[in-house]
Design a protein around this motif. Structure first.
Motif, PDB file in Angstrom:
ATOM      1  N   LYS A  14      -7.342   8.823  -5.517  1.00 37.54           N
ATOM      2  CA  LYS A  14      -8.161   8.204  -6.562  1.00 37.54           C
ATOM      3  C   LYS A  14      -9.273   9.171  -6.933  1.00 37.54           C
ATOM      4  CE  LYS A  14     -10.690   4.027  -7.676  1.00 37.54           C
ATOM      5  NZ  LYS A  14     -11.400   2.859  -7.180  1.00 37.54           N
ATOM      6  N   ASP A  15      -9.346   9.503  -8.192  1.00 41.98           N
ATOM      7  CA  ASP A  15     -10.326  10.507  -8.635  1.00 41.98           C
ATOM      8  C   ASP A  15     -10.200  11.760  -7.773  1.00 41.98           C
ATOM      9  OD1 ASP A  15     -11.219   8.523 -10.407  1.00 41.98           O
ATOM     10  OD2 ASP A  15     -12.689   7.772  -8.957  1.00 41.98           O
ATOM     11  N   GLY A  16      -8.972  12.095  -7.434  1.00 43.44           N
ATOM     12  CA  GLY A  16      -8.725  13.335  -6.702  1.00 43.44           C
ATOM     13  C   GLY A  16      -8.928  13.255  -5.197  1.00 43.44           C
ATOM     14  N   VAL A  17      -9.415  12.122  -4.702  1.00 46.80           N
ATOM     15  CA  VAL A  17      -9.662  11.983  -3.259  1.00 46.80           C
ATOM     16  C   VAL A  17      -8.550  11.152  -2.615  1.00 46.80           C
ATOM     17  CG1 VAL A  17     -11.273  11.190  -1.488  1.00 46.80           C
ATOM     18  CG2 VAL A  17     -12.141  12.079  -3.662  1.00 46.80           C
ATOM     19  N   GLU A  18      -7.953  11.669  -1.543  1.00 43.95           N
ATOM     20  CA  GLU A  18      -6.864  10.967  -0.861  1.00 43.95           C
ATOM     21  C   GLU A  18      -7.399   9.966   0.151  1.00 43.95           C
ATOM     22  OE1 GLU A  18      -4.056  13.531   1.017  1.00 43.95           O
ATOM     23  OE2 GLU A  18      -3.258  14.291  -0.872  1.00 43.95           O
ATOM     24  N   GLN A  19      -6.820   8.768   0.144  1.00 43.14           N
ATOM     25  CA  GLN A  19      -7.104   7.802   1.209  1.00 43.14           C
ATOM     26  C   GLN A  19      -5.781   7.448   1.890  1.00 43.14           C
ATOM     27  OE1 GLN A  19      -8.730   3.910   0.245  1.00 43.14           O
ATOM     28  NE2 GLN A  19      -9.619   3.741   2.288  1.00 43.14           N
ATOM     29  N   HIS A  20      -5.792   7.477   3.221  1.00 41.97           N
ATOM     30  CA  HIS A  20      -4.594   7.155   3.985  1.00 41.97           C
ATOM     31  C   HIS A  20      -4.330   5.656   3.855  1.00 41.97           C
ATOM     32  CE1 HIS A  20      -2.283   7.832   8.048  1.00 41.97           C
ATOM     33  NE2 HIS A  20      -1.514   7.454   7.048  1.00 41.97           N
ATOM     34  N   CYS A  21      -3.217   5.269   3.245  1.00 38.63           N
ATOM     35  CA  CYS A  21      -3.004   3.840   3.000  1.00 38.63           C
ATOM     36  C   CYS A  21      -1.806   3.235   3.725  1.00 38.63           C
ATOM     37  CB  CYS A  21      -2.923   3.554   1.512  1.00 38.63           C
ATOM     38  SG  CYS A  21      -1.521   4.281   0.702  1.00 38.63           S
ATOM     39  N   ALA A  22      -0.911   4.045   4.269  1.00 37.41           N
ATOM     40  CA  ALA A  22       0.223   3.455   4.998  1.00 37.41           C
ATOM     41  C   ALA A  22       0.818   4.450   5.985  1.00 37.41           C
ATOM     42  CB  ALA A  22       1.305   2.985   4.023  1.00 37.41           C
ATOM     43  N   ALA A  37      -4.777   0.433   4.167  1.00 33.32           N
ATOM     44  CA  ALA A  37      -5.845   0.174   3.189  1.00 33.32           C
ATOM     45  C   ALA A  37      -5.173  -0.145   1.873  1.00 33.32           C
ATOM     46  CB  ALA A  37      -6.727   1.415   3.042  1.00 33.32           C
ATOM     47  N   PRO A  38      -5.847  -0.892   0.975  1.00 32.27           N
ATOM     48  CA  PRO A  38      -5.284  -1.149  -0.344  1.00 32.27           C
ATOM     49  C   PRO A  38      -5.000   0.178  -1.037  1.00 32.27           C
ATOM     50  CG  PRO A  38      -7.262  -2.485   0.007  1.00 32.27           C
ATOM     51  CD  PRO A  38      -7.177  -1.514   1.151  1.00 32.27           C
ATOM     52  N   ALA A  39      -3.823   0.313  -1.636  1.00 32.29           N
ATOM     53  CA  ALA A  39      -3.415   1.582  -2.239  1.00 32.29           C
ATOM     54  C   ALA A  39      -3.815   1.601  -3.697  1.00 32.29           C
ATOM     55  CB  ALA A  39      -1.916   1.764  -2.085  1.00 32.29           C
ATOM     56  N   VAL A  85       1.420   7.871   4.040  1.00 27.80           N
ATOM     57  CA  VAL A  85       1.284   7.674   2.600  1.00 27.80           C
ATOM     58  C   VAL A  85      -0.197   7.623   2.237  1.00 27.80           C
ATOM     59  CG1 VAL A  85       1.957   6.282   0.608  1.00 27.80           C
ATOM     60  CG2 VAL A  85       3.423   6.333   2.629  1.00 27.80           C
ATOM     61  N   TYR A  86      -0.551   8.366   1.194  1.00 24.26           N
ATOM     62  CA  TYR A  86      -1.931   8.448   0.728  1.00 24.26           C
ATOM     63  C   TYR A  86      -2.020   8.003  -0.724  1.00 24.26           C
ATOM     64  CZ  TYR A  86      -2.528  11.304   4.877  1.00 24.26           C
ATOM     65  OH  TYR A  86      -2.539  11.732   6.181  1.00 24.26           O
ATOM     66  N   ALA A  87      -3.105   7.320  -1.066  1.00 21.14           N
ATOM     67  CA  ALA A  87      -3.390   7.016  -2.472  1.00 21.14           C
ATOM     68  C   ALA A  87      -4.506   7.953  -2.911  1.00 21.14           C
ATOM     69  CB  ALA A  87      -3.820   5.564  -2.634  1.00 21.14           C
ATOM     70  N   HIS A 142      -2.652  -7.407  -8.088  1.00 16.39           N
ATOM     71  CA  HIS A 142      -4.071  -7.081  -8.230  1.00 16.39           C
ATOM     72  C   HIS A 142      -4.287  -5.689  -8.817  1.00 16.39           C
ATOM     73  CE1 HIS A 142      -4.850 -10.768  -6.280  1.00 16.39           C
ATOM     74  NE2 HIS A 142      -4.682 -10.376  -5.047  1.00 16.39           N
ATOM     75  N   GLY A 143      -3.196  -5.054  -9.245  1.00 18.99           N
ATOM     76  CA  GLY A 143      -3.349  -3.750  -9.874  1.00 18.99           C
ATOM     77  C   GLY A 143      -3.319  -2.588  -8.893  1.00 18.99           C
ATOM     78  N   TYR A 144      -3.003  -2.861  -7.636  1.00 15.16           N
ATOM     79  CA  TYR A 144      -2.813  -1.780  -6.669  1.00 15.16           C
ATOM     80  C   TYR A 144      -1.322  -1.413  -6.642  1.00 15.16           C
ATOM     81  CZ  TYR A 144      -7.317  -3.604  -5.026  1.00 15.16           C
ATOM     82  OH  TYR A 144      -8.613  -4.034  -4.941  1.00 15.16           O
ATOM     83  N   PHE A 145      -0.986  -0.331  -5.920  1.00 12.36           N
ATOM     84  CA  PHE A 145       0.426  -0.038  -5.693  1.00 12.36           C
ATOM     85  C   PHE A 145       1.031  -1.178  -4.858  1.00 12.36           C
ATOM     86  CE2 PHE A 145      -0.928   4.338  -6.648  1.00 12.36           C
ATOM     87  CZ  PHE A 145       0.145   4.814  -7.385  1.00 12.36           C
TER      88      PHE A 145
END
Lengths: 148, 148, 148, 148
Positions: free
Chosen positions: C121-129, C90-92, C117-119, C49-52
């Protein structure tokens, strides 16, 4: 802070856990996304060398993580443990076991929590286990149709 | 088949686990790299809905996997649980819990085991949990210096 | 702060990981018991789906936790991954994946680490794993007898 | 045996995984609740000693378990990896990595799978990793609204 209705539902559910009662576990703290349980050392909690049994440590952690998650779900919903993974960090020796569960991600269906378990010996805490777990949120059965 | 000295050491160690005794667990089978434990349902094993507590399931599995590993190590050495991971497959409901531990890889320092847990209801087994665990092998303390 | 000899050994080992090189991963921070790795998004890191890809997230985390552990072991010793467990939070999605490994317990034989692990996006980190792992310490082979 | 519509959906999804393509992974078998993937050795799959990288082993296993689960869900639904846990059993050395994923419990929301990973060297398979994982089932997005 936590709503009275949530706290009431959590405490009522915890009181119903025969396994925690048999081990003398008590809920020492409850907050939004957080739950602390304590369990005194006893023969029923021991392995063959007189330390806390690794499985009992896992059981206390399972409940601590589960009720941390339930603060995000109860009273309308509740969680079931889907899985957990526990690492033993040090032999758990002492007069008291303390498990602190924290919600890491409160998803709609899946709640992720971590639990740190400490053994208190002569009043000093040692970090003895670390747990990472997945809980599955379900609607609560109406009281009259719950298994007793 | 398993050597008498190994079986004796395993049974003696298992008898010393207060947690297993308190839950009424018994060792129903022992073979090279294999151990089966059984535990009757009781209030001390229950969660809030009257099923076996997820943590108690983990505790029985921890012991079953540990003694499966110990058949490869005892009497000269023994194992400590480094970590385990348990997936709940179905609500564990019934009169008996059965945990079957098997060694997957008997390494010199690390032993890997899996455990399948079944709940027996009206004589019919349902697969209710699956465990994957890592045990760490150590030399056994001489009897006189072991914590009692 | 970290000794120069440790940092040199860690960087040399990391440079030798073809998998990390193929994914464009770089070591962005290294401290005592800590390692941060970054990886840009690319087709080689993607799922359908184009995510990590969840496995690529696990691979980056494995290396980050491993090198955090190696700061406690190198240059005389080094670690092998015994096992790890990863929860997807969360989806990475984003332009960069950041893995931060921290040693929880630096044992003599077993080192326990966690990795977040953080993704970005546009400079903003989201905790994904979130990862919890066990590493096994071994003596390092002398350079001339290491597989290249 | 597996329905043509299921196989088509699984293969199409797998072809879309850039990470698997970059590593040269192919789907060598697909059956109801079962999926086998193969990956040749390459620099992009290696760690610093020239073996398969632990994270790459996890990535191949993640996909094998995920597509085993998808045979139970596709084409109407599909799964996301909620979590996995991997034990390394032996250094993964050889010309080919083979991951065999099997569904243990095909729940409505949660699917549990195990994956065995083998390294093939000079044609001989050695069991090098064992994975236990939880997948979360979701409805598939209609094709026109899927991220490409």
């Amino acid at each position: 802070m936590i709503e009275a209705g949530v706290a009431t539902a959590v405490h009522a559910s915890f009181s119903g856990q025969g396994a925690m009662r048999a081990l003398g576990a008590t809920m020492s703290q409850l907050d939004d996304g957080f739950c602390e349980l304590e369990m005194p050392f006893s023969a029923a909690a021991a392995q063959q060398h007189g330390y806390f049994h690794g499985g009992v440590i896992g059981a206390l952690a399972d409940s601590a993580g589960g009720y941390a998650a339930n603060t995000k779900l109860m009273p309308a919903r509740e969680c079931l443990t889907a899985e957990y993974k526990i690492n033993m960090l040090a032999p758990a020796q002492g007069e008291l076991l303390v498990a602190r569960g924290r919600v890491v991600r409160p998803g709609r269906s899946l709640v992720i929590a971590t639990v740190e378990v400490y053994a208190k010996k002569d009043g000093v805490e040692q970090h003895c286990a670390l747990v990472q777990m997945t809980l599955f949120a379900i609607d609560r059965l109406p009281i009259e149709s719950r298994p007793e």
